[in-house]
Motif scaffolding. Structure first.
Motif, mmCIF file in Angstrom:
data_model
loop_
_atom_site.group_PDB
_atom_site.id
_atom_site.type_symbol
_atom_site.label_atom_id
_atom_site.label_comp_id
_atom_site.label_asym_id
_atom_site.label_seq_id
_atom_site.Cartn_x
_atom_site.Cartn_y
_atom_site.Cartn_z
ATOM 1 N N ALA A 197 1.080 -1.454 0.347
ATOM 2 C CA ALA A 197 -0.148 -0.253 -0.331
ATOM 3 C C ALA A 197 0.683 1.024 -0.359
ATOM 4 O O ALA A 197 1.637 1.612 0.553
ATOM 5 C CB ALA A 197 -0.436 -0.229 1.094
ATOM 6 N N CYS A 198 1.413 2.221 -0.986
ATOM 7 C CA CYS A 198 1.728 3.167 -0.981
ATOM 8 C C CYS A 198 1.501 4.370 -1.648
ATOM 9 O O CYS A 198 1.604 5.306 -1.538
ATOM 10 C CB CYS A 198 2.808 2.745 -2.831
ATOM 11 S SG CYS A 198 3.987 1.158 -2.345
ATOM 12 N N THR A 199 -0.720 4.586 -1.533
ATOM 13 C CA THR A 199 -0.224 5.692 -1.601
ATOM 14 C C THR A 199 -1.661 6.654 -0.469
ATOM 15 O O THR A 199 -2.138 4.722 0.048
ATOM 16 C CB THR A 199 -1.588 5.881 -2.702
ATOM 17 O OG1 THR A 199 -2.418 4.685 -2.167
ATOM 18 C CG2 THR A 199 -0.891 5.880 -3.384
ATOM 19 N N ILE A 245 4.435 9.140 6.663
ATOM 20 C CA ILE A 245 5.169 7.895 6.956
ATOM 21 C C ILE A 245 5.345 7.219 5.651
ATOM 22 O O ILE A 245 6.791 6.607 5.699
ATOM 23 C CB ILE A 245 4.222 7.317 7.826
ATOM 24 C CG1 ILE A 245 3.563 7.379 9.139
ATOM 25 C CG2 ILE A 245 5.024 5.804 7.264
ATOM 26 C CD1 ILE A 245 2.701 7.009 9.824
ATOM 27 N N LEU A 246 4.619 7.532 4.270
ATOM 28 C CA LEU A 246 4.718 6.860 3.121
ATOM 29 C C LEU A 246 6.557 7.328 2.661
ATOM 30 O O LEU A 246 6.518 7.136 2.327
ATOM 31 C CB LEU A 246 3.805 6.746 2.451
ATOM 32 C CG LEU A 246 2.273 6.041 2.472
ATOM 33 C CD1 LEU A 246 0.984 6.214 1.689
ATOM 34 C CD2 LEU A 246 2.908 4.927 2.950
ATOM 35 N N GLY A 247 6.365 8.471 3.045
ATOM 36 C CA GLY A 247 7.301 9.684 1.953
ATOM 37 C C GLY A 247 8.788 9.340 2.508
ATOM 38 O O GLY A 247 9.673 9.290 2.483
ATOM 39 N N ARG A 249 10.518 2.242 -2.921
ATOM 40 C CA ARG A 249 10.809 3.622 -3.941
ATOM 41 C C ARG A 249 10.013 3.182 -5.249
ATOM 42 O O ARG A 249 10.726 1.750 -5.431
ATOM 43 C CB ARG A 249 12.208 4.079 -3.341
ATOM 44 C CG ARG A 249 12.833 4.501 -2.821
ATOM 45 C CD ARG A 249 14.450 5.393 -2.536
ATOM 46 N NE ARG A 249 14.488 4.733 -3.897
ATOM 47 C CZ ARG A 249 15.864 5.061 -4.474
ATOM 48 N NH1 ARG A 249 16.486 4.800 -3.686
ATOM 49 N NH2 ARG A 249 16.045 5.533 -5.452
ATOM 50 N N ARG A 250 9.588 3.959 -5.876
ATOM 51 C CA ARG A 250 9.325 3.733 -7.257
ATOM 52 C C ARG A 250 10.386 3.097 -8.182
ATOM 53 O O ARG A 250 9.404 2.667 -9.054
ATOM 54 C CB ARG A 250 8.268 4.883 -7.890
ATOM 55 C CG ARG A 250 7.752 4.689 -8.922
ATOM 56 C CD ARG A 250 6.915 5.403 -9.093
ATOM 57 N NE ARG A 250 6.341 5.525 -10.643
ATOM 58 C CZ ARG A 250 4.911 4.652 -10.029
ATOM 59 N NH1 ARG A 250 4.509 3.909 -9.361
ATOM 60 N NH2 ARG A 250 4.276 4.424 -10.775
#
Length: 77
Positions: free
Chosen positions: A22-24, A48-50, A56-57
């Protein structure tokens, strides 16, 4: 520490969902409802996601531009 008071979601739970893909904030919301009630935790989830909780994309897409797979479609039409 709680991130989402409305649903009792902790920072560890958000990180766990991020590790599982879950990246967003929207994907986190789908996984555990965090951010879907009052919305006050959305910025905290983004923070937190940042901070690397999510892969990493450039590791996911090999560093290619997202639209690189679409190049040449006009030629095929």
């Amino acid at each position: 520490m709680y991130v989402c008071s409305c649903f009792g979601v902790t920072e560890q739970q958000v990180k766990h969902h991020a590790e599982n893909g879950a990246c967003t904030p929207r994907q986190i919301a789908s996984a555990c409802k965090a951010g879907t009630d009052c919305g006050s935790c959305v910025r905290r989830i983004q923070a937190i996601l940042g901070r690397g909780a999510c892969p990493r994309r450039d590791l996911v897409d090999g560093g290619r531009p997202v639209l690189s797979d679409l190049e040449g479609l006009d030629e095929a039409a």
